[in-house]
Scaffold this motif. Structure first.
Motif, short mmCIF file in Angstrom:
data_model
loop_
_atom_site.label_atom_id
_atom_site.label_comp_id
_atom_site.label_asym_id
_atom_site.label_seq_id
_atom_site.Cartn_x
_atom_site.Cartn_y
_atom_site.Cartn_z
N LYS A 140 32.11 108.30 -13.09
CA LYS A 140 31.84 107.92 -11.71
C LYS A 140 31.21 109.10 -10.99
O LYS A 140 31.67 110.23 -11.09
CB LYS A 140 33.13 107.48 -11.02
CG LYS A 140 32.91 106.85 -9.68
CD LYS A 140 34.18 106.26 -9.14
CE LYS A 140 33.88 105.53 -7.85
NZ LYS A 140 35.05 104.82 -7.35
N LYS A 141 30.15 108.85 -10.28
CA LYS A 141 29.39 109.89 -9.57
C LYS A 141 29.55 109.72 -8.07
O LYS A 141 29.98 108.68 -7.58
CB LYS A 141 27.90 109.81 -9.93
CG LYS A 141 27.61 109.96 -11.40
CD LYS A 141 27.89 111.36 -11.85
CE LYS A 141 27.59 111.50 -13.34
NZ LYS A 141 28.01 112.74 -13.88
N ARG A 142 29.16 110.74 -7.36
CA ARG A 142 29.15 110.68 -5.91
C ARG A 142 28.17 109.60 -5.49
O ARG A 142 27.07 109.49 -6.04
CB ARG A 142 28.71 112.03 -5.36
CG ARG A 142 28.70 112.08 -3.85
CD ARG A 142 28.34 113.43 -3.37
NE ARG A 142 26.91 113.62 -3.59
CZ ARG A 142 26.24 114.65 -3.16
NH1 ARG A 142 26.85 115.62 -2.53
NH2 ARG A 142 24.95 114.74 -3.37
N LYS A 143 28.58 108.77 -4.57
CA LYS A 143 27.74 107.66 -4.14
C LYS A 143 27.24 107.88 -2.72
O LYS A 143 27.91 108.54 -1.91
CB LYS A 143 28.53 106.36 -4.21
CG LYS A 143 28.88 105.95 -5.62
CD LYS A 143 29.52 104.61 -5.64
CE LYS A 143 29.81 104.20 -7.07
NZ LYS A 143 30.28 102.85 -7.17
N ALA A 144 26.11 107.30 -2.44
CA ALA A 144 25.57 107.33 -1.09
C ALA A 144 26.40 106.40 -0.21
O ALA A 144 26.96 105.41 -0.68
CB ALA A 144 24.11 106.89 -1.10
N LYS A 145 26.46 106.72 1.07
CA LYS A 145 27.20 105.89 2.00
C LYS A 145 26.29 104.87 2.65
O LYS A 145 25.15 105.19 3.00
CB LYS A 145 27.83 106.74 3.10
CG LYS A 145 28.89 107.68 2.61
CD LYS A 145 29.44 108.50 3.76
CE LYS A 145 30.44 109.50 3.25
NZ LYS A 145 30.95 110.35 4.33
#
Length: 109
Positions: free
Chosen positions: A100-105
């Motif tokens: 899981k990667k950092r996601k855009a908001k």
């Protein structure tokens, strides 16, 4: 880590794959369009051809088709090549390690 697949056809070795994003874009510019995946034979031919371009950049589509036909005639497994190339190509829009990667908001306006 980028990977390539090696095949041997008529005693000559060929490398297939999209080891970099640049190679995947070159494939698109050479005709690869997965939105036309309903055309299975055409897509297979284009995947094979564009998969060769990273390491055999001067190869023509006609020569690639000839290599593919010779590979099949020598009892080569085309399905494993197409699966490998498809997975490599699609990997450029997925997380490379499956984590899981950092996601855009998404914010309301």
């Amino acid at each position: 880590m980028s990977k390539l697949m090696e095949i041997e056809v008529k005693d000559k070795k060929y490398l297939l794959g999209y080891p970099t994003r640049k190679d995947a874009i070159r494939a698109e510019n050479a005709g690869l369009d997965i939105t036309n995946a309903g055309k299975a034979l055409t897509t297979t031919e284009i995947l094979f051809y564009t998969g060769l371009l990273a390491k055999q950049p001067a190869i023509s589509r006609g020569k690639a088709l000839e290599i593919m036909e010779d590979y099949l005639a020598e009892d080569g497994d085309l399905e494993e090549i197409i699966q490998f190339l498809s997975e490599q190509y699609v990997a450029f829009i997925k997380s490379p390690d499956g984590k899981k990667k950092r996601k855009a908001k998404i914010i309301p306006m």
